[in-house]
Design a protein around this motif. Sequence first.
Motif, PDB file in Angstrom:
ATOM      1  N   HIS A   1       0.836  -1.204   0.000  1.00 35.94           N
ATOM      2  CA  HIS A   1       0.000   0.000   0.000  1.00 35.94           C
ATOM      3  C   HIS A   1       0.874   1.259   0.000  1.00 35.94           C
ATOM      4  CE1 HIS A   1      -3.794   2.007   0.331  1.00 35.94           C
ATOM      5  NE2 HIS A   1      -3.371   2.716   1.358  1.00 35.94           N
ATOM      6  N   PHE A   2       1.939   1.216   0.766  1.00 37.17           N
ATOM      7  CA  PHE A   2       2.902   2.336   0.792  1.00 37.17           C
ATOM      8  C   PHE A   2       3.445   2.589  -0.622  1.00 37.17           C
ATOM      9  CE2 PHE A   2       7.592   2.930   0.833  1.00 37.17           C
ATOM     10  CZ  PHE A   2       7.636   4.258   1.220  1.00 37.17           C
ATOM     11  N   GLN A   3       3.807   1.509  -1.322  1.00 38.36           N
ATOM     12  CA  GLN A   3       4.355   1.675  -2.681  1.00 38.36           C
ATOM     13  C   GLN A   3       3.327   2.296  -3.631  1.00 38.36           C
ATOM     14  OE1 GLN A   3       5.695  -2.445  -3.164  1.00 38.36           O
ATOM     15  NE2 GLN A   3       7.759  -1.649  -3.498  1.00 38.36           N
ATOM     16  N   GLU A   4       2.045   1.876  -3.463  1.00 41.80           N
ATOM     17  CA  GLU A   4       0.990   2.457  -4.319  1.00 41.80           C
ATOM     18  C   GLU A   4       0.847   3.965  -4.053  1.00 41.80           C
ATOM     19  OE1 GLU A   4      -1.630  -1.610  -4.092  1.00 41.80           O
ATOM     20  OE2 GLU A   4      -2.583   0.254  -3.416  1.00 41.80           O
ATOM     21  N   LYS A   5       0.865   4.330  -2.773  1.00 40.06           N
ATOM     22  CA  LYS A   5       0.708   5.750  -2.426  1.00 40.06           C
ATOM     23  C   LYS A   5       1.897   6.561  -2.929  1.00 40.06           C
ATOM     24  CE  LYS A   5      -2.355   7.130  -0.764  1.00 40.06           C
ATOM     25  NZ  LYS A   5      -3.683   7.400  -1.404  1.00 40.06           N
ATOM     26  N   MET A   6       3.062   5.974  -2.847  1.00 38.17           N
ATOM     27  CA  MET A   6       4.274   6.645  -3.325  1.00 38.17           C
ATOM     28  C   MET A   6       4.171   6.866  -4.845  1.00 38.17           C
ATOM     29  SD  MET A   6       7.109   7.679  -1.955  1.00 38.17           S
ATOM     30  CE  MET A   6       8.195   6.793  -0.883  1.00 38.17           C
ATOM     31  N   GLU A   7       3.698   5.850  -5.561  1.00 43.82           N
ATOM     32  CA  GLU A   7       3.555   5.988  -7.024  1.00 43.82           C
ATOM     33  C   GLU A   7       2.534   7.067  -7.372  1.00 43.82           C
ATOM     34  OE1 GLU A   7       3.016   2.000  -8.599  1.00 43.82           O
ATOM     35  OE2 GLU A   7       5.004   1.533  -7.780  1.00 43.82           O
ATOM     36  N   GLU A   8       1.433   7.115  -6.610  1.00 49.24           N
ATOM     37  CA  GLU A   8       0.427   8.166  -6.839  1.00 49.24           C
ATOM     38  C   GLU A   8       1.054   9.550  -6.660  1.00 49.24           C
ATOM     39  OE1 GLU A   8      -3.273   5.938  -4.782  1.00 49.24           O
ATOM     40  OE2 GLU A   8      -3.189   8.099  -4.409  1.00 49.24           O
ATOM     41  N   LEU A   9       1.860   9.695  -5.615  1.00 46.15           N
ATOM     42  CA  LEU A   9       2.488  10.988  -5.320  1.00 46.15           C
ATOM     43  C   LEU A   9       3.438  11.391  -6.455  1.00 46.15           C
ATOM     44  CD1 LEU A   9       2.552  12.991  -2.852  1.00 46.15           C
ATOM     45  CD2 LEU A   9       4.673  11.897  -2.181  1.00 46.15           C
ATOM     46  N   LEU A  10       4.206  10.420  -6.946  1.00 45.15           N
ATOM     47  CA  LEU A  10       5.172  10.705  -8.007  1.00 45.15           C
ATOM     48  C   LEU A  10       4.478  11.098  -9.308  1.00 45.15           C
ATOM     49  CD1 LEU A  10       7.864   7.929  -7.481  1.00 45.15           C
ATOM     50  CD2 LEU A  10       7.861  10.288  -6.722  1.00 45.15           C
ATOM     51  N   ALA A  11       3.277  10.561  -9.516  1.00 45.24           N
ATOM     52  CA  ALA A  11       2.563  10.845 -10.769  1.00 45.24           C
ATOM     53  C   ALA A  11       1.871  12.208 -10.723  1.00 45.24           C
ATOM     54  CB  ALA A  11       1.529   9.753 -11.018  1.00 45.24           C
ATOM     55  N   LEU A  12       1.817  12.814  -9.538  1.00 43.78           N
ATOM     56  CA  LEU A  12       1.094  14.082  -9.381  1.00 43.78           C
ATOM     57  C   LEU A  12       1.874  15.252  -9.940  1.00 43.78           C
ATOM     58  CD1 LEU A  12      -0.252  14.321  -5.724  1.00 43.78           C
ATOM     59  CD2 LEU A  12      -1.580  14.399  -7.823  1.00 43.78           C
ATOM     60  N   SER A  13       1.159  16.204 -10.499  1.00 43.74           N
ATOM     61  CA  SER A  13       1.776  17.498 -10.778  1.00 43.74           C
ATOM     62  C   SER A  13       0.722  18.536 -10.440  1.00 43.74           C
ATOM     63  CB  SER A  13       2.199  17.592 -12.238  1.00 43.74           C
ATOM     64  OG  SER A  13       2.787  18.859 -12.436  1.00 43.74           O
ATOM     65  N   LEU A  14       0.852  19.103  -9.262  1.00 44.57           N
ATOM     66  CA  LEU A  14      -0.162  19.994  -8.706  1.00 44.57           C
ATOM     67  C   LEU A  14       0.305  21.422  -8.828  1.00 44.57           C
ATOM     68  CD1 LEU A  14      -0.733  18.396  -5.184  1.00 44.57           C
ATOM     69  CD2 LEU A  14      -2.483  18.640  -6.927  1.00 44.57           C
TER      70      LEU A  14
END
Length: 266
Positions: free
Chosen positions: A216-229
């Motif tokens: 789950h940590f890895q999924e959240k990390m990937e979501e964060l990396l894909a963000l451009s806010l």
Amino acid sequence: MERDVSDKVLSDVHVFTPHETLPDTDESVNTEHMMETKLDDVGLQVWQGCLLLCDFVLHLHTKFKASRVVDLGAGVGLTSIVAGLFAESVLVTDVGEMILRTSESNIALNKPLLGEDCTFLVKELNWLKFCGPKDSYSDARSSRFQMTEDDHTLLDGVSLILAAEVIYDPDLTDAFFSTVKQLMSRPPAKTLYMTLEKRLVFSLADLDVVSPAYEHFQEKMEELLALSLDGVTFHCCQVPCDFPQYFTYDRHKHLELWQITSSLSD
Ligand SMILES: C[S@@+](CC[C@H](N)C(=O)[O-])C[C@H]1O[C@@H](n2cnc3c(N)ncnc32)[C@H](O)[C@@H]1O
């Protein structure tokens, strides 16, 4: 020695052995904490990832010199205390009066070592309710732990974020990452150092050894990396744990240190 804290008793006043003295000094850090707890009180233990993060702060102490730091899920405050040996200010955060009072008393216990150079502030910051600076999200019964507007300004201004062993429950992991995303999207650019232990369990469904919290940590990390806010991007890497070990614990291969940085375009 036993000491009353709120309605519970903190046993095991743990005085670190000479192995755990700070580098280049004869000094040691002392904390009051429990040796085991139920899930609700996990913050009253000192976790292995906390000792790993303390080692890293000691190793990287020049980066911490005169910096402003926030410790998320600080527990009994050991990482905060070690960061406070170098930092200008440390905002020590967690949830619940018992934990906040314990970290406050541990900071006081180490005052002779810490001196007056670092300002410590112990405050409630609940990831499940964190919505940004203007929102009231504190459940702390005592007003001294409630975030004030000045505390929010201090929080916004930190450049370093520490978090030891905060990955163990999926809902909390989601709330932790949401908090990190909000904190790191505001200037100045910030760096987060976090430690975790990849805990393995045997799954009958998979007939294999799995680590759901880590996945789950890895999924959240990937979501964060894909963000451009709004011009904010995140970068992350695992930091090799090959720096010196000052504290006594088992630095095994499932104990990991991660770095997340945010970059903000003008
Ligand atoms: C496993 S403990 C780690 C404590 C300490 N950092 C250490 O490594 O020794 C997890 C910490 O997260 C805190 N925590 C749990 N839920 C939280 C929430 N919703 N908001 C902020 N902190 C929370 C706990 O109180 C606890 O101190």
